[in-house]
Design a protein around this motif. Sequence first.
Motif, PDB file in Angstrom:
ATOM      1  N   HIS A 155       3.016  13.300 -14.712  1.00 22.55           N
ATOM      2  CA  HIS A 155       3.540  14.490 -14.053  1.00 22.55           C
ATOM      3  C   HIS A 155       4.945  14.208 -13.545  1.00 22.55           C
ATOM      4  CE1 HIS A 155      -0.714  16.287 -13.138  1.00 22.55           C
ATOM      5  NE2 HIS A 155      -0.330  16.432 -14.398  1.00 22.55           N
ATOM      6  N   VAL A 156       5.797  15.216 -13.611  1.00 24.30           N
ATOM      7  CA  VAL A 156       7.191  15.068 -13.204  1.00 24.30           C
ATOM      8  C   VAL A 156       7.340  15.464 -11.746  1.00 24.30           C
ATOM      9  CG1 VAL A 156       9.543  15.895 -13.583  1.00 24.30           C
ATOM     10  CG2 VAL A 156       8.041  15.486 -15.524  1.00 24.30           C
ATOM     11  N   ASN A 157       8.087  14.673 -11.010  1.00 24.80           N
ATOM     12  CA  ASN A 157       8.367  14.976  -9.610  1.00 24.80           C
ATOM     13  C   ASN A 157       9.252  16.220  -9.542  1.00 24.80           C
ATOM     14  OD1 ASN A 157       9.116  15.039  -6.897  1.00 24.80           O
ATOM     15  ND2 ASN A 157       9.305  12.802  -6.759  1.00 24.80           N
ATOM     16  N   LYS A 158       8.748  17.290  -8.924  1.00 27.26           N
ATOM     17  CA  LYS A 158       9.489  18.548  -8.859  1.00 27.26           C
ATOM     18  C   LYS A 158      10.592  18.529  -7.808  1.00 27.26           C
ATOM     19  CE  LYS A 158       5.635  21.288 -10.605  1.00 27.26           C
ATOM     20  NZ  LYS A 158       4.700  22.414 -10.354  1.00 27.26           N
ATOM     21  N   ASP A 159      10.557  17.544  -6.920  1.00 26.59           N
ATOM     22  CA  ASP A 159      11.618  17.404  -5.926  1.00 26.59           C
ATOM     23  C   ASP A 159      12.773  16.649  -6.583  1.00 26.59           C
ATOM     24  OD1 ASP A 159      13.316  16.483  -3.859  1.00 26.59           O
ATOM     25  OD2 ASP A 159      11.686  16.642  -2.403  1.00 26.59           O
ATOM     26  N   ARG A 160      13.835  17.365  -6.942  1.00 25.20           N
ATOM     27  CA  ARG A 160      14.928  16.757  -7.703  1.00 25.20           C
ATOM     28  C   ARG A 160      15.628  15.645  -6.932  1.00 25.20           C
ATOM     29  NH1 ARG A 160      17.988  21.851 -10.702  1.00 25.20           N
ATOM     30  NH2 ARG A 160      16.160  22.558 -11.926  1.00 25.20           N
ATOM     31  N   VAL A 161      15.770  15.824  -5.635  1.00 24.16           N
ATOM     32  CA  VAL A 161      16.447  14.807  -4.835  1.00 24.16           C
ATOM     33  C   VAL A 161      15.616  13.537  -4.810  1.00 24.16           C
ATOM     34  CG1 VAL A 161      17.299  14.207  -2.538  1.00 24.16           C
ATOM     35  CG2 VAL A 161      17.602  16.535  -3.420  1.00 24.16           C
ATOM     36  N   GLU A 162      14.314  13.696  -4.546  1.00 22.98           N
ATOM     37  CA  GLU A 162      13.419  12.542  -4.509  1.00 22.98           C
ATOM     38  C   GLU A 162      13.359  11.868  -5.873  1.00 22.98           C
ATOM     39  OE1 GLU A 162       8.692  11.534  -3.666  1.00 22.98           O
ATOM     40  OE2 GLU A 162       9.542  13.451  -3.019  1.00 22.98           O
ATOM     41  N   ALA A 163      13.303  12.671  -6.924  1.00 19.64           N
ATOM     42  CA  ALA A 163      13.218  12.122  -8.275  1.00 19.64           C
ATOM     43  C   ALA A 163      14.472  11.340  -8.648  1.00 19.64           C
ATOM     44  CB  ALA A 163      12.982  13.244  -9.277  1.00 19.64           C
ATOM     45  N   ALA A 164      15.618  11.774  -8.120  1.00 18.60           N
ATOM     46  CA  ALA A 164      16.885  11.111  -8.431  1.00 18.60           C
ATOM     47  C   ALA A 164      16.903   9.675  -7.908  1.00 18.60           C
ATOM     48  CB  ALA A 164      18.049  11.903  -7.833  1.00 18.60           C
ATOM     49  N   TYR A 165      16.184   9.428  -6.809  1.00 17.54           N
ATOM     50  CA  TYR A 165      16.155   8.086  -6.229  1.00 17.54           C
ATOM     51  C   TYR A 165      14.941   7.280  -6.704  1.00 17.54           C
ATOM     52  CZ  TYR A 165      19.932   9.512  -3.143  1.00 17.54           C
ATOM     53  OH  TYR A 165      21.142   9.945  -2.657  1.00 17.54           O
ATOM     54  N   ALA A 166      13.829   7.960  -6.920  1.00 12.39           N
ATOM     55  CA  ALA A 166      12.597   7.276  -7.327  1.00 12.39           C
ATOM     56  C   ALA A 166      12.550   7.176  -8.849  1.00 12.39           C
ATOM     57  CB  ALA A 166      11.382   8.031  -6.791  1.00 12.39           C
ATOM     58  N   ARG A 167      13.249   6.209  -9.391  1.00 14.15           N
ATOM     59  CA  ARG A 167      13.366   6.097 -10.845  1.00 14.15           C
ATOM     60  C   ARG A 167      12.357   5.129 -11.459  1.00 14.15           C
ATOM     61  NH1 ARG A 167      19.973   6.194 -11.689  1.00 14.15           N
ATOM     62  NH2 ARG A 167      20.318   8.109 -10.487  1.00 14.15           N
ATOM     63  N   SER A 168      11.627   4.377 -10.657  1.00 13.50           N
ATOM     64  CA  SER A 168      10.640   3.455 -11.187  1.00 13.50           C
ATOM     65  C   SER A 168       9.415   4.206 -11.678  1.00 13.50           C
ATOM     66  CB  SER A 168      10.212   2.465 -10.093  1.00 13.50           C
ATOM     67  OG  SER A 168       9.096   1.713 -10.515  1.00 13.50           O
ATOM     68  N   ASP A 169       8.782   3.688 -12.747  1.00 15.61           N
ATOM     69  CA  ASP A 169       7.554   4.322 -13.222  1.00 15.61           C
ATOM     70  C   ASP A 169       6.314   3.657 -12.625  1.00 15.61           C
ATOM     71  OD1 ASP A 169       7.383   1.926 -14.578  1.00 15.61           O
ATOM     72  OD2 ASP A 169       7.238   2.806 -16.575  1.00 15.61           O
ATOM     73  N   LEU A 170       6.539   2.740 -11.641  1.00 18.72           N
ATOM     74  CA  LEU A 170       5.446   2.098 -10.893  1.00 18.72           C
ATOM     75  C   LEU A 170       4.409   1.508 -11.844  1.00 18.72           C
ATOM     76  CD1 LEU A 170       4.927   4.803  -8.088  1.00 18.72           C
ATOM     77  CD2 LEU A 170       6.378   2.771  -8.020  1.00 18.72           C
ATOM     78  N   PHE A 171       4.885   0.869 -12.885  1.00 22.15           N
ATOM     79  CA  PHE A 171       3.992   0.399 -13.941  1.00 22.15           C
ATOM     80  C   PHE A 171       2.941  -0.587 -13.419  1.00 22.15           C
ATOM     81  CE2 PHE A 171       2.752  -2.290 -17.501  1.00 22.15           C
ATOM     82  CZ  PHE A 171       2.441  -1.344 -18.464  1.00 22.15           C
ATOM     83  N   GLU A 172       3.346  -1.557 -12.608  1.00 21.21           N
ATOM     84  CA  GLU A 172       2.404  -2.573 -12.125  1.00 21.21           C
ATOM     85  C   GLU A 172       1.334  -1.959 -11.238  1.00 21.21           C
ATOM     86  OE1 GLU A 172       4.421  -5.844 -10.350  1.00 21.21           O
ATOM     87  OE2 GLU A 172       5.526  -6.364 -12.175  1.00 21.21           O
ATOM     88  N   LYS A 173       1.719  -1.012 -10.403  1.00 16.75           N
ATOM     89  CA  LYS A 173       0.729  -0.349  -9.545  1.00 16.75           C
ATOM     90  C   LYS A 173      -0.208   0.511 -10.385  1.00 16.75           C
ATOM     91  CE  LYS A 173       3.491  -0.303  -5.310  1.00 16.75           C
ATOM     92  NZ  LYS A 173       4.103   0.533  -4.236  1.00 16.75           N
ATOM     93  N   ARG A 174       0.347   1.145 -11.404  1.00 17.13           N
ATOM     94  CA  ARG A 174      -0.500   1.966 -12.284  1.00 17.13           C
ATOM     95  C   ARG A 174      -1.453   1.075 -13.079  1.00 17.13           C
ATOM     96  NH1 ARG A 174       1.789   4.644 -16.314  1.00 17.13           N
ATOM     97  NH2 ARG A 174       3.920   3.853 -16.160  1.00 17.13           N
ATOM     98  N   GLN A 175      -1.007  -0.132 -13.399  1.00 19.13           N
ATOM     99  CA  GLN A 175      -1.866  -1.058 -14.126  1.00 19.13           C
ATOM    100  C   GLN A 175      -3.113  -1.381 -13.305  1.00 19.13           C
ATOM    101  OE1 GLN A 175       0.015  -4.845 -15.122  1.00 19.13           O
ATOM    102  NE2 GLN A 175      -0.891  -4.710 -17.160  1.00 19.13           N
TER     103      GLN A 175
END
Length: 393
Positions: free
Chosen positions: A349-369
């Motif tokens: 899912h895409v972050n709808k908050d554009r400002v937040e999305a602009a800073y949160a660029r990690s896909d949190l892969f390790e946490k998702r793992q």
Amino acid sequence: MGRRTRLTAAQVRSLPPGKYHDGEGTGLLLRVEPTGARLWIQRVMVRGKRRELGLGGFPTVTLAEAREVALENKRVAARGGDPLAERRRAKARPTFREAAIATHAELSPTWKNPKDRDAFLSTLQAYIYPSIGDRLLAEVTSADLRKAILAARAKAPGVARKLTYRCSHVFRWGIAEGHVETNPATAAALALPRDERARTHRKALSYAEVADCIAAVQASKASVATKLAIEFLILTASRSGEVRAARWHEIMGGTWEVPAERMKMKRPHRIPLSRRALAVLAEAEKLRDASGLIFPSANGKPLSDMTLSKLVKELGFEADVHGFRTSFRTWAQERTNFPREVAELALAHVNKDRVEAAYARSDLFEKRQKMMEAWATFLTSGLAKVVKLGGGA
């Protein structure tokens, strides 16, 4: 050359071969051929050049009709226009049906799902064409569309919602091609009343029932590819189309890299694979063929979405395949402490908050793992209970 007095209907029918001016000041003349054929000709200045336009033959075109066309041509020329070009444009004006077909042809390459491609025209044919399909696009009004869409809403509310933007696409094409100037299919123009009927969501199982469903699938007489595809879909919380079209070259060790063209949001998505998901792939290796598909059907093509959904329902589970994503999301919310953004990224899912999305660029892969491993553990532990209970029966 012929007389320059005003022609009469009787003269038009009886004059001998020759050329006869109408005398109306429009440049209209009647040319009578030796064969008796009677043709309307107009001589007019178009952008500084003398042009001769054919207006048709008598009696198909009457004297009154020839005069009317000649007068309009002269007006167009006086405004600096080209009467012949105007007539060609008028003849090329599409009906709503023709415009819809042209729009569909342009949009088709952008649709990933063949169902969307087919539904665009089939829904217009069922609900819009009967009333306005053969009307010129430029003559269709908001009132026409509103009436058709409200009638569709009474029969199929979900379809009616889609009809509004499908019709809007047709008129946007018409504007771009110069056939219309405005879009009568916008929400503001249609002013449709609010539909109070609740929207139905995809049917989903409780997360506590998912292991039972996997066990039932495994015990069914379905093909191995179908069984493995359903379990892999559940383990990865993926969409049906992403799994059915998955290919071996997308598997990179413990990661499944889904290309952008198969993702709903057109962005590539990395999915960490749990130990159980890797075990499913190991089983699928036995099915490997020239197609490159991980879960090929018997004919080497992707499994159909209907095949997966039908099996789940035939086994007695009131759920859509897409609903397993809901089961996963609810499990993450109610049974784990993983942050919300981790679960949302797991679902791509895409972050709808554009400002937040602009800073949160990690896909949190390790946490998702860690999350996907926990989901697999939850399912396999539930599956073990199901098998144990079944074995003791």
